[in-house]
Design a protein around this motif. Structure first.
Motif, PDB file in Angstrom:
ATOM      1  N   UNK A  48       0.819  -1.209   0.000  1.00 40.26           N
ATOM      2  CA  UNK A  48       0.000   0.000   0.000  1.00 40.26           C
ATOM      3  C   UNK A  48       0.855   1.262   0.000  1.00 40.26           C
ATOM      4  N   UNK A  49       1.923   1.250   0.784  1.00 45.60           N
ATOM      5  CA  UNK A  49       2.819   2.420   0.830  1.00 45.60           C
ATOM      6  C   UNK A  49       3.447   2.651  -0.550  1.00 45.60           C
ATOM      7  N   UNK A  50       3.876   1.580  -1.191  1.00 44.06           N
ATOM      8  CA  UNK A  50       4.485   1.709  -2.514  1.00 44.06           C
ATOM      9  C   UNK A  50       3.507   2.232  -3.558  1.00 44.06           C
ATOM     10  N   UNK A  51       2.313   1.662  -3.617  1.00 43.56           N
ATOM     11  CA  UNK A  51       1.317   2.088  -4.596  1.00 43.56           C
ATOM     12  C   UNK A  51       0.803   3.493  -4.307  1.00 43.56           C
ATOM     13  N   UNK A  52       0.617   3.801  -3.028  1.00 41.90           N
ATOM     14  CA  UNK A  52       0.140   5.132  -2.651  1.00 41.90           C
ATOM     15  C   UNK A  52       1.134   6.218  -3.009  1.00 41.90           C
ATOM     16  N   UNK A  53       2.406   5.935  -2.783  1.00 43.64           N
ATOM     17  CA  UNK A  53       3.450   6.901  -3.125  1.00 43.64           C
ATOM     18  C   UNK A  53       3.508   7.138  -4.629  1.00 43.64           C
ATOM     19  N   UNK A  54       3.417   6.065  -5.401  1.00 44.17           N
ATOM     20  CA  UNK A  54       3.446   6.178  -6.855  1.00 44.17           C
ATOM     21  C   UNK A  54       2.260   6.993  -7.368  1.00 44.17           C
ATOM     22  N   UNK A  55       1.067   6.700  -6.856  1.00 43.91           N
ATOM     23  CA  UNK A  55      -0.136   7.420  -7.294  1.00 43.91           C
ATOM     24  C   UNK A  55      -0.061   8.898  -6.920  1.00 43.91           C
ATOM     25  N   UNK A  56       0.481   9.192  -5.746  1.00 40.32           N
ATOM     26  CA  UNK A  56       0.623  10.578  -5.299  1.00 40.32           C
ATOM     27  C   UNK A  56       1.552  11.359  -6.237  1.00 40.32           C
ATOM     28  N   UNK A 103      -1.508  14.091  -1.628  1.00 42.10           N
ATOM     29  CA  UNK A 103      -0.993  13.373  -0.449  1.00 42.10           C
ATOM     30  C   UNK A 103      -2.044  12.489   0.214  1.00 42.10           C
ATOM     31  N   UNK A 104      -3.311  12.821   0.021  1.00 41.61           N
ATOM     32  CA  UNK A 104      -4.385  12.066   0.659  1.00 41.61           C
ATOM     33  C   UNK A 104      -4.422  10.624   0.162  1.00 41.61           C
ATOM     34  N   UNK A 105      -3.996  10.400  -1.077  1.00 41.96           N
ATOM     35  CA  UNK A 105      -3.986   9.037  -1.632  1.00 41.96           C
ATOM     36  C   UNK A 105      -3.105   8.122  -0.790  1.00 41.96           C
ATOM     37  N   UNK A 106      -1.916   8.594  -0.427  1.00 39.77           N
ATOM     38  CA  UNK A 106      -0.995   7.789   0.387  1.00 39.77           C
ATOM     39  C   UNK A 106      -1.567   7.577   1.790  1.00 39.77           C
ATOM     40  N   UNK A 107      -2.113   8.628   2.378  1.00 39.38           N
ATOM     41  CA  UNK A 107      -2.656   8.547   3.746  1.00 39.38           C
ATOM     42  C   UNK A 107      -3.793   7.529   3.815  1.00 39.38           C
ATOM     43  N   UNK A 108      -4.738   7.630   2.874  1.00 42.85           N
ATOM     44  CA  UNK A 108      -5.886   6.717   2.878  1.00 42.85           C
ATOM     45  C   UNK A 108      -5.450   5.282   2.576  1.00 42.85           C
TER      46      UNK A 108
END
Length: 538
Positions: free
Chosen positions: A96-104, A133-138
């Motif tokens: 999740x951290x990896x995908x969230x960072x990429x999407x952000x 940034x909300x993408x990574x947080x969520x």
């Protein structure tokens, strides 16, 4: 534990999420009213356009995780594979951290061309930046929520949702008000910035709950590995992806339909030659800021039931308890329809009155709500049947059926919106068609796979009959109250309360709601006592 207790436990968890969902939606209403007053329908269009892109990227990066994690954790806990259950949590967090960072990063880099070329709303650029940034947080928060849901504990998710929405509401309105002094675009961005602040508060809440439970989690994970093998990270990731990806695809397709609305509504309205850019933007703002917001309120309950159903049904499947699976599926669909059908009828009857009550300075959009209220039933059915299919491990079927529904929506959008007399109502009609196709195909697949005997009289016909009678009572009460006091807000609230009471009594009278059904509700025993006192049930 007996089957009755298991059933009540399942409904109790669903009720916790449903109650939280209703509270969250209610808070959402409370802050969208001043938000709309501050930024108007045009601001709502900018806000919604940026939010749809954010929501799509969020879905791609993490939307399927809570359901997939909950399913995987519950299956392993049912078989007492405690270390593997926690390993699912750890692997999911890294993913999740990896995908969230990429999407952000992608959203920040491509925000400007997305706003100008895809959304056709350059002013939505600022909303995209504030939402990145909300993408990574969520994404991180979704892992915690899925882990606790897999333990059949919906309380952390419920409380974090409420905390998230409270912070979202306060900060969104405050920031929209402050930044609106600069421009409408920045005012809308202020509202989306509040979304990130709320998500951060919800994440901190989940981390706090995890820390509180860390002792019991560690004790369970130190138990000897007996009767099972430790799974490798690669195997868990493979299962996670095979479970989550179809869920993500299905959800993403529905999100794409909203993105299609963002692109097609504006372009097709302008192609009709009957509307200016400003008029088209206002109509789109009514569609997303009012119709979508209001019709998804009752569906929050179905979503909650589906969320609770996935790990519960998955656990029963792991134990090969077919009777429990069938009981939970029937119970989930019945409760969903008992709630969504009267909600659709009530919203159709009081569409203009509700908008006037909630948005007195911007009351337009009543026709959208009146026509589109029926989508509540089919969206709720689609949600709950999707959840049950995912719970029994058939995660690809809802994704495929969602794709068929999306195709239907695009076709209807293309041919209907360009007709000036239909205009944005075409998007509402296409949404109904989309959910009818998806829910119908899902329902057919569920019955075929499980060989379940669905009692359509109890699930559909009785709630519909009671709802139609309720709708007539609701209309009559409103008209009578308005004649007496000449106040729309009071008349609307009184008629809603009267309609709810009438529906409950009618459903008991025609045996659409049984005593056992009431016992499964929160404070069910007290409700039964009151009903017995008034001789409503025996």
């Amino acid at each position: 534990m007996g089957s009755g207790k298991k059933g009540r436990s399942f409904i109790k968890q669903a009720a916790i999420l449903a109650a939280a969902g209703m509270i969250v939606r209610f808070i959402g209403f409370l802050y969208r009213v001043p938000m709309t007053a501050i930024i108007g329908d045009s601001g709502n269009a900018i806000y919604s356009a940026g939010y749809q892109v954010y929501n799509f990227l969020l879905i791609l990066s993490s939307a399927g995780l809570p359901a997939a994690i909950g399913k995987m954790v519950s299956e392993r806990l049912a078989l007492k594979e405690y270390r593997n259950a926690h390993k699912v949590f750890r692997v999911s967090m890294m993913f999740s951290v990896g995908m969230g960072t990429l999407a952000m990063i992608l959203l920040v880099v491509f925000a400007k061309p997305i706003a100008a070329n895809i959304l056709k709303m350059p002013d939505s650029y600022y909303t995209l930046l504030t939402l990145a940034p909300t993408i990574l947080i969520v994404g991180i928060m979704s892992v915690y929520r899925g882990y606790f849901q897999g333990m059949n504990n919906m309380v952390p998710t419920a409380f974090s949702q409420i905390v998230e929405q409270l912070f979202n509401a306060v900060s969104s309105v405050a920031l929209a008000y402050l930044l609106m002094k600069q421009s409408v675009a920045l005012g809308a961005a202020g509202g989306t910035l509040g979304t990130g602040i709320g998500a951060l508060a919800g994440l901190l809440m989940m981390i706090f709950v995890y820390v509180l439970n860390m002792g019991s989690i560690k004790r369970r994970n130190t138990r000897p590995v007996v009767g099972y093998e430790l799974e490798s990270n690669r195997r868990i990731l493979k299962i996670l992806l095979s479970t989550a990806v179809p869920i993500i695809i299905g959800t993403a397709i529905y999100s794409i339909t909203n993105l299609v609305d963002t692109f097609m509504v504006m372009s097709r309205l302008l192609d009709s030659g009957a509307f200016t850019y400003s008029e088209a933007q206002t109509l789109y703002g009514q569609l997303q800021g009012k119709y979508v917001v209001l019709t998804t309120l009752p569906v929050a309950i179905s979503t909650s039931i589906a969320t609770a159903a996935i790990p519960n049904i998955a656990s029963s499947m792991a134990l090969k308890d077919k009777k429990a699976v069938g009981r939970k599926i029937n119970m989930a669909i019945k409760i969903s329809m008992i709630i969504s059908i009267p909600a659709a009828v009530g919203m159709a009857v009081l569409s203009d009155q509700i908008l006037m009550m909630l948005f007195p300075t911007e009351p337009g959009g009543g026709e959208l709500l009146k026509i589109g209220s029926i989508s509540i039933i089919f969206l709720a059915l689609s949600q709950i049947v999707t959840g049950t299919l995912q719970g029994i491990g058939r995660v690809k079927i809802p994704a495929l059926n969602a794709f068929f529904g999306a195709i239907v929506k695009i076709i209807f959008n293309y041919f209907l919106i360009i007709i000036p007399s239909i205009n944005v109502k075409g998007a509402v009609i296409s949404t109904i068609a989309c959910y009818v196709v998806a829910s119908g195909l899902n329902f057919f697949a569920l019955v075929k796979i499980t060989k379940l005997k669905i009692n359509l009289v109890d699930i559909m016909i009785k709630p519909l009959a009671a709802s139609l009678l309720m709708g007539a009572i609701c209309f009559g009460v409103y008209e009578g109250c308005f004649i007496l006091i000449d106040n729309n807000t009071v008349s609307t609230l009184v008629s809603v309360i009267a309609a709810m009471a009438a529906y409950f009594v009618i459903m008991i009278f025609i045996k659409g709601i049984l005593k056992d059904d009431i016992y499964t509700l929160p404070a069910g025993g007290k409700i039964v006592s009151i009903c017995e006192k008034f001789h409503l049930i025996k």
